[in-house]
Design an enzyme around this catalytic site. Structure first.
Site, PDB file in Angstrom:
ATOM      1  N   HIS A 220       0.814  -1.217   0.000  1.00 54.79           N
ATOM      2  CA  HIS A 220       0.000   0.000   0.000  1.00 54.79           C
ATOM      3  C   HIS A 220       0.852   1.275   0.000  1.00 54.79           C
ATOM      4  O   HIS A 220       0.326   2.381   0.094  1.00 54.79           O
ATOM      5  CB  HIS A 220      -0.919  -0.020   1.233  1.00 54.79           C
ATOM      6  CG  HIS A 220      -2.108   0.872   1.141  1.00 54.79           C
ATOM      7  ND1 HIS A 220      -2.275   1.987   1.950  1.00 54.79           N
ATOM      8  CD2 HIS A 220      -3.197   0.830   0.347  1.00 54.79           C
ATOM      9  CE1 HIS A 220      -3.420   2.566   1.663  1.00 54.79           C
ATOM     10  NE2 HIS A 220      -3.999   1.896   0.682  1.00 54.79           N
ATOM     11  N   LYS A 222       2.849   4.440  -1.301  1.00 54.19           N
ATOM     12  CA  LYS A 222       2.724   5.311  -2.472  1.00 54.19           C
ATOM     13  C   LYS A 222       3.911   6.290  -2.469  1.00 54.19           C
ATOM     14  O   LYS A 222       3.919   7.271  -1.730  1.00 54.19           O
ATOM     15  CB  LYS A 222       1.413   6.091  -2.437  1.00 54.19           C
ATOM     16  CG  LYS A 222       0.176   5.229  -2.750  1.00 54.19           C
ATOM     17  CD  LYS A 222      -0.258   4.441  -1.551  1.00 54.19           C
ATOM     18  CE  LYS A 222      -1.450   3.555  -1.821  1.00 54.19           C
ATOM     19  NZ  LYS A 222      -2.704   4.247  -1.677  1.00 54.19           N
ATOM     20  N   ASP A 227      14.859  10.831 -10.240  1.00 54.92           N
ATOM     21  CA  ASP A 227      16.232  11.237  -9.920  1.00 54.92           C
ATOM     22  C   ASP A 227      16.345  11.513  -8.424  1.00 54.92           C
ATOM     23  O   ASP A 227      16.216  10.595  -7.635  1.00 54.92           O
ATOM     24  CB  ASP A 227      16.665  12.425 -10.784  1.00 54.92           C
ATOM     25  CG  ASP A 227      16.892  12.025 -12.241  1.00 54.92           C
ATOM     26  OD1 ASP A 227      17.046  10.821 -12.497  1.00 54.92           O
ATOM     27  OD2 ASP A 227      16.894  12.904 -13.116  1.00 54.92           O
TER      28      ASP A 227
END
Length: 514
Positions: A220, A222, A227
């Site tokens: 879960h 995110k 870079d």
């Protein structure tokens, strides 16, 4: 000091843990991978290894928290420095931190960052959707990879994508089929990892149907990284999160050490995940225990930091629970007169969090989704009853607030916006006497049972003394809360808040799965 001790212990620390885990193949595999990374990073010059710093996450440390001072100390020594005894501390200038406000801004920034990436693109999400906007994102990745090959001096651009196996494999057209063309065209540059919880195995895996198997545990996290710049959010890679699903997003620009940390976190989870192949099969990394089959640039001159970033990881299946420890400590230590704004798209606080909200001294304003903007609203089958189950949980909590006479201190508010859904989660902390927040939590956790006990989660604590950044965070909070109404007894008399008896009966049995 805990970090230094872990660094000094080095491989001994890891070997000791591995020796204690003969019956935990999933954890042993993860620790083995981390141990390998620890060894590879020991010789890095003039910088700290992210995994050396992450080592304390796997120890049973409990923060030694003393009563905090009443205000931020001078000389830049802030009251939340106890967090660095548990996790790495990254000092940055507030000029490198930008709060985003809308799904469209989030989507456009991601595409722009992909286009200019030269070295790495790292994306961790629950899943990648299958619509035209998601295809636009994939096309953007393809174009950047193509340019990297055609450059006069070919770059070493690598793309690493981490998704959840069950959610990313749902249906005939899914996250995997969306990414296969990239994988086939750029096999040396693209890696797609699909995390499969070790808790879903054997007979359980055979019996639980698609969609419902996702309740056992998910990847879960995110994190979207380009870079040396990072976007931390609760948003997934799906069209609604790019258009009309409200979430939170913070952009950390040119923060190399933070980018390195999250790159290695995603890589390590990827190493204990299934690897997508060009023929749409999956394989395990050499030496990895299968999750469900057989159980066998230092020295740059930069502005002095006025902002500190702390990565908070929660992986209860692997006994990593730093996010839980830090969140509970923040709620415990919030003094009288302080204000805590807490928001979640799915109001289902753990019992520990509820007890702290009801039993501590700070003022709380808790923002949650009204039924109409819940992501499950209008869903077919049993899933369509989930918003009603959240209403039932909300009403029970509101009744407890009232029975304790806490209505003035603890206030519930419901977000509503026509044509939108609500997925924002996080926390803003305002010290007593302050009109601006000095700390926020932002990332993937929802403060519920699944976030704490089942799923892999990551968020960051941002502590800042910079008034301009505090103002950004304050405006973000205000914009979310302005679209809400205060919950009262009359709220639950509305027709949309009427909960069927069968939903009330099953909610206690299933609340730990959503």
């Amino acid at each position: 000091m805990a970090v230094a001790a872990a660094a000094a212990a080095g491989p001994v620390f890891w070997r000791r843990l591995l020796g204690l885990l003969p019956g935990r193949p999933g954890l042993a595999a993860l620790l083995g991978r981390l141990s390998d990374r620890l060894g590879r990073n020991r010789d890095r010059q003039r910088r700290r290894s992210p995994w050396l710093l992450l080592a304390p996450l796997l120890s049973p440390a409990v923060p030694q928290v003393t009563s905090p001072p009443c205000c931020l100390c001078p000389e830049g020594v802030h009251r939340f420095q106890w967090i660095r005894n548990l996790v790495p501390e990254f000092g940055v200038s507030s000029s490198h931190v930008r709060v985003l406000s809308s799904p469209a801004e989030f989507f456009e920034l991601m595409k722009g960052q992909i286009r200019v990436a030269k070295r790495r693109v790292v994306m961790a999400s629950l899943y990648l959707g299958t619509g035209p906007l998601e295809q636009e994102l994939v096309d953007c990745l393809e174009s950047t990879l193509e340019k990297s090959l055609q450059a006069k001096f070919p770059s070493n651009l690598k793309v690493s994508i981490l998704l959840d196996f069950t959610r990313g494999s749902r249906g005939r057209k899914n996250s995997r089929t969306m990414l296969l063309p990239l994988l086939r065209r750029f096999p040396e540059q693209v890696r797609v990892s699909l995390f499969h919880t070790p808790h879903l195995r054997g007979l359980l895996r055979l019996l639980i149907p698609e969609r419902f198997n996702e309740t056992i545990g998910l990847q879960h996290i995110k994190v979207y990284l380009f870079d040396n710049s990072v976007i931390l959010s609760g948003a997934n890679l799906s069209d609604s999160y790019f258009t009309n699903r409200q979430d939170r997003y913070v952009f950390l620009q040119d923060c190399a050490e933070i980018a390195d940390f999250f790159t290695e976190l995603v890589d390590a989870v990827g190493d204990v995940s299934l690897q997508l192949q060009g023929d749409d099969t999956v394989q395990v990394v050499d030496g990895m225990v299968h999750p469900y089959k057989d159980a066998a640039a230092a020295g740059d001159r930069r502005p002095a930091p006025d902002t500190w970033i702390y990565p908070l990881i929660q992986m209860k299946p692997f006994e990593i629970q730093i996010d839980e420890i830090v969140t509970e400590t923040l709620l415990t230590e919030a003094e009288r007169g302080a204000k805590v704004y807490l928001t979640t798209g799915y109001f289902n606080l753990t019992q520990a969090y509820m007890d702290l909200v009801l039993g501590t001294r700070a003022e709380y304003q808790i923002l949650l989704a009204s039924p109409e903007v819940n992501g499950f609203f209008g869903a077919k089958g049993v899933a369509g009853a989930i918003p009603a189950a959240y209403v039932h949980i909300e009403r029970q909590f509101f009744s407890e607030v009232c029975s304790l006479g806490q209505q003035e201190r603890v206030q519930l508010q419901e977000y509503w916006r026509r044509g939108w859904t609500f997925h924002a989660k996080g926390l803003w902390l305002y010290l007593a006497g302050s009109s601006l927040p000095c700390l926020t939590l932002i990332g993937s956790p929802n403060f519920g049972y699944r976030s704490v006990h089942r799923d892999l989660e990551a968020q960051i604590a941002i502590v800042t003394e910079n008034q301009a950044l505090q103002q950004q965070l304050h405006q973000e909070q205000e914009q979310l809360y302005l679209r809400s109404g205060v919950v009262s007894s009359a709220t639950f008399e509305q027709p949309s808040r009427q909960v069927k008896l069968w939903v009330k009966m099953v909610t206690p049995l299933i609340k730990n799965f959503f």
